[in-house]
Scaffold this motif. Structure first.
Motif, PDB file in Angstrom:
ATOM      1  N   LEU A 180      -3.676   2.951  -2.982  1.00  0.00           N
ATOM      2  CA  LEU A 180      -3.238   4.124  -2.251  1.00  0.00           C
ATOM      3  C   LEU A 180      -4.104   4.268  -1.015  1.00  0.00           C
ATOM      4  N   VAL A 181      -3.492   4.620   0.111  1.00  0.00           N
ATOM      5  CA  VAL A 181      -4.234   4.839   1.354  1.00  0.00           C
ATOM      6  C   VAL A 181      -4.200   6.322   1.683  1.00  0.00           C
ATOM      7  N   MET A 182      -5.359   6.891   2.008  1.00  0.00           N
ATOM      8  CA  MET A 182      -5.458   8.279   2.447  1.00  0.00           C
ATOM      9  C   MET A 182      -6.119   8.271   3.825  1.00  0.00           C
ATOM     10  N   PRO A 183      -5.300   8.326   4.911  1.00  0.00           N
ATOM     11  CA  PRO A 183      -5.827   8.172   6.257  1.00  0.00           C
ATOM     12  C   PRO A 183      -6.321   9.450   6.926  1.00  0.00           C
ATOM     13  N   SER A 184      -6.239  10.583   6.255  1.00  0.00           N
ATOM     14  CA  SER A 184      -6.595  11.855   6.884  1.00  0.00           C
ATOM     15  C   SER A 184      -8.104  11.964   7.110  1.00  0.00           C
ATOM     16  N   PRO A 185      -8.496  12.330   8.331  1.00  0.00           N
ATOM     17  CA  PRO A 185      -9.922  12.568   8.566  1.00  0.00           C
ATOM     18  C   PRO A 185     -10.345  13.980   8.160  1.00  0.00           C
ATOM     19  N   TYR A 186      -9.377  14.820   7.733  1.00  0.00           N
ATOM     20  CA  TYR A 186      -9.663  16.236   7.498  1.00  0.00           C
ATOM     21  C   TYR A 186      -9.503  16.694   6.058  1.00  0.00           C
ATOM     22  N   GLU A 187      -9.424  15.805   5.106  1.00  0.00           N
ATOM     23  CA  GLU A 187      -9.180  16.214   3.718  1.00  0.00           C
ATOM     24  C   GLU A 187     -10.363  16.974   3.150  1.00  0.00           C
ATOM     25  N   SER A 188     -10.052  17.970   2.328  1.00  0.00           N
ATOM     26  CA  SER A 188     -11.108  18.679   1.611  1.00  0.00           C
ATOM     27  C   SER A 188     -11.144  18.237   0.150  1.00  0.00           C
ATOM     28  N   LEU A 189     -10.025  17.773  -0.358  1.00  0.00           N
ATOM     29  CA  LEU A 189      -9.930  17.170  -1.687  1.00  0.00           C
ATOM     30  C   LEU A 189      -8.603  16.436  -1.701  1.00  0.00           C
ATOM     31  N   SER A 190      -8.595  15.199  -2.111  1.00  0.00           N
ATOM     32  CA  SER A 190      -7.349  14.448  -2.139  1.00  0.00           C
ATOM     33  C   SER A 190      -6.816  14.347  -3.555  1.00  0.00           C
ATOM     34  N   LEU A 191      -5.767  15.127  -3.836  1.00  0.00           N
ATOM     35  CA  LEU A 191      -5.105  15.009  -5.130  1.00  0.00           C
ATOM     36  C   LEU A 191      -4.445  13.646  -5.268  1.00  0.00           C
TER      37      LEU A 191
ATOM     38  N   ALA B  32      -3.943   8.438  -7.994  1.00  0.00           N
ATOM     39  CA  ALA B  32      -4.040   6.973  -7.991  1.00  0.00           C
ATOM     40  C   ALA B  32      -5.080   6.509  -9.007  1.00  0.00           C
ATOM     41  N   TRP B  33      -6.230   7.151  -9.013  1.00  0.00           N
ATOM     42  CA  TRP B  33      -7.273   6.769  -9.970  1.00  0.00           C
ATOM     43  C   TRP B  33      -6.821   6.988 -11.399  1.00  0.00           C
ATOM     44  N   SER B  34      -6.024   8.028 -11.640  1.00  0.00           N
ATOM     45  CA  SER B  34      -5.608   8.315 -13.014  1.00  0.00           C
ATOM     46  C   SER B  34      -4.736   7.204 -13.594  1.00  0.00           C
ATOM     47  N   VAL B  35      -4.124   6.390 -12.734  1.00  0.00           N
ATOM     48  CA  VAL B  35      -3.346   5.242 -13.212  1.00  0.00           C
ATOM     49  C   VAL B  35      -4.047   3.920 -12.873  1.00  0.00           C
ATOM     50  N   GLY B  36      -5.346   4.001 -12.568  1.00  0.00           N
ATOM     51  CA  GLY B  36      -6.154   2.803 -12.382  1.00  0.00           C
ATOM     52  C   GLY B  36      -5.956   2.076 -11.073  1.00  0.00           C
ATOM     53  N   LYS B  37      -5.552   2.784 -10.025  1.00  0.00           N
ATOM     54  CA  LYS B  37      -5.369   2.158  -8.712  1.00  0.00           C
ATOM     55  C   LYS B  37      -6.531   2.494  -7.796  1.00  0.00           C
ATOM     56  N   PRO B  38      -7.023   1.524  -7.035  1.00  0.00           N
ATOM     57  CA  PRO B  38      -8.073   1.809  -6.055  1.00  0.00           C
ATOM     58  C   PRO B  38      -7.487   2.530  -4.854  1.00  0.00           C
ATOM     59  N   VAL B  39      -8.355   3.109  -4.048  1.00  0.00           N
ATOM     60  CA  VAL B  39      -7.925   3.809  -2.843  1.00  0.00           C
ATOM     61  C   VAL B  39      -8.666   3.270  -1.629  1.00  0.00           C
ATOM     62  N   ILE B  40      -8.024   3.450  -0.479  1.00  0.00           N
ATOM     63  CA  ILE B  40      -8.623   3.144   0.821  1.00  0.00           C
ATOM     64  C   ILE B  40      -8.541   4.443   1.606  1.00  0.00           C
TER      65      ILE B  40
ATOM     66  N   LEU C 223       0.867  -1.164   0.000  1.00  0.00           N
ATOM     67  CA  LEU C 223       0.000   0.000   0.000  1.00  0.00           C
ATOM     68  C   LEU C 223       0.906   1.215   0.000  1.00  0.00           C
ATOM     69  N   VAL C 224       0.448   2.314  -0.566  1.00  0.00           N
ATOM     70  CA  VAL C 224       1.265   3.526  -0.594  1.00  0.00           C
ATOM     71  C   VAL C 224       0.465   4.693  -0.040  1.00  0.00           C
ATOM     72  N   TYR C 225       1.151   5.526   0.715  1.00  0.00           N
ATOM     73  CA  TYR C 225       0.627   6.811   1.159  1.00  0.00           C
ATOM     74  C   TYR C 225       1.548   7.870   0.579  1.00  0.00           C
ATOM     75  N   VAL C 226       0.975   8.900  -0.016  1.00  0.00           N
ATOM     76  CA  VAL C 226       1.751  10.001  -0.588  1.00  0.00           C
ATOM     77  C   VAL C 226       1.242  11.292   0.031  1.00  0.00           C
ATOM     78  N   GLY C 227       2.132  12.000   0.707  1.00  0.00           N
ATOM     79  CA  GLY C 227       1.747  13.264   1.322  1.00  0.00           C
ATOM     80  C   GLY C 227       2.600  13.559   2.532  1.00  0.00           C
ATOM     81  N   ARG C 228       2.224  14.592   3.245  1.00  0.00           N
ATOM     82  CA  ARG C 228       2.957  14.989   4.449  1.00  0.00           C
ATOM     83  C   ARG C 228       2.787  13.914   5.525  1.00  0.00           C
ATOM     84  N   LEU C 229       3.906  13.466   6.085  1.00  0.00           N
ATOM     85  CA  LEU C 229       3.866  12.468   7.155  1.00  0.00           C
ATOM     86  C   LEU C 229       3.682  13.218   8.463  1.00  0.00           C
TER      87      LEU C 229
END
Length: 186
Positions: free
Chosen positions: A111-122, A127-135, A39-45
């Motif tokens: 791709l995993v997006m664990p933030s409870p505060y996102e307003s839009l996840s680029l 991930a979707w643009s290359v055909g990957k599902p997200v969690i 699984l991959v997370y991309v963003g500020r740690l």
């Protein structure tokens, strides 16, 4: 709903996500020595981005997966604003260039997006643009809404639901491919 008195008479601004022509999953796997699904997370740690809970949930999940004779890894790509615990199966690769980011997403199972505060996840859009599902974190109505509209991912509220979402995408190739394709179409 949040701003009931605001009138939306102005323009709507969109954002473009342009994947590279040729992401190279093999290049990423070879460079980082990862052969197992990941699984991959991309963003500020950062704890405010849910990264601490992601690590906790992932460690619990991985322990169960390994008990069943399988393996899975987690790749964290981004500048760190927190201490990342040394843990077998977790790769904190730091801030990466665009080519490495796209290679990582293309090589991942999801791709995993664990933030409870996102307003839009680029990152989800990438991930979707290359055909990957997200969690995504189910405590973010915006992320859940993105997943519902795109039909491109699953969401969780706790470690048990995180494990179920991971298992579904890591063991059901048809589901993962379908969600990824829906995301791409979106």
């Amino acid at each position: 709903a949040r701003f009931p008195r605001v009138e939306f008479n102005g323009p709507i601004v969109g954002v473009a996500v342009t994947p590279p022509r040729h992401a190279n999953p093999a290049r990423f796997r070879e460079r980082h020595g990862i052969s197992a699904p990941f699984l991959v997370y991309v963003g500020r740690l950062d704890p405010s981005k849910g990264v601490g809970s992601l690590i906790d949930h992932f460690e619990q999940y991985r322990k169960g997966v390994r008990a069943k004779g399988r393996d899975v890894h987690l790749v964290l790509a981004g500048k760190s604003f927190m201490e990342i615990p040394a843990s077998d199966g977790i790769y904190a690769i730091g801030f990466v260039d665009e080519r490495t980011k796209w290679d990582a997403i293309a090589a991942s199972s999801a791709l995993v997006m664990p933030s409870p505060y996102e307003s839009l996840s680029l990152a989800c859009l990438e991930a979707w643009s290359v055909g990957k599902p997200v969690i995504v974190n189910g405590d973010s109505p915006v992320l859940v809404g993105q997943c519902r509209r795109a039909e491109g991912g699953l969401w969780y509220h706790d470690a048990a639901e995180f494990a179920v979402a991971c298992d579904r995408l890591l063991t059901d190739d048809a589901l993962a491919a379908s969600l990824g394709q829906h995301g791409r179409d979106f």
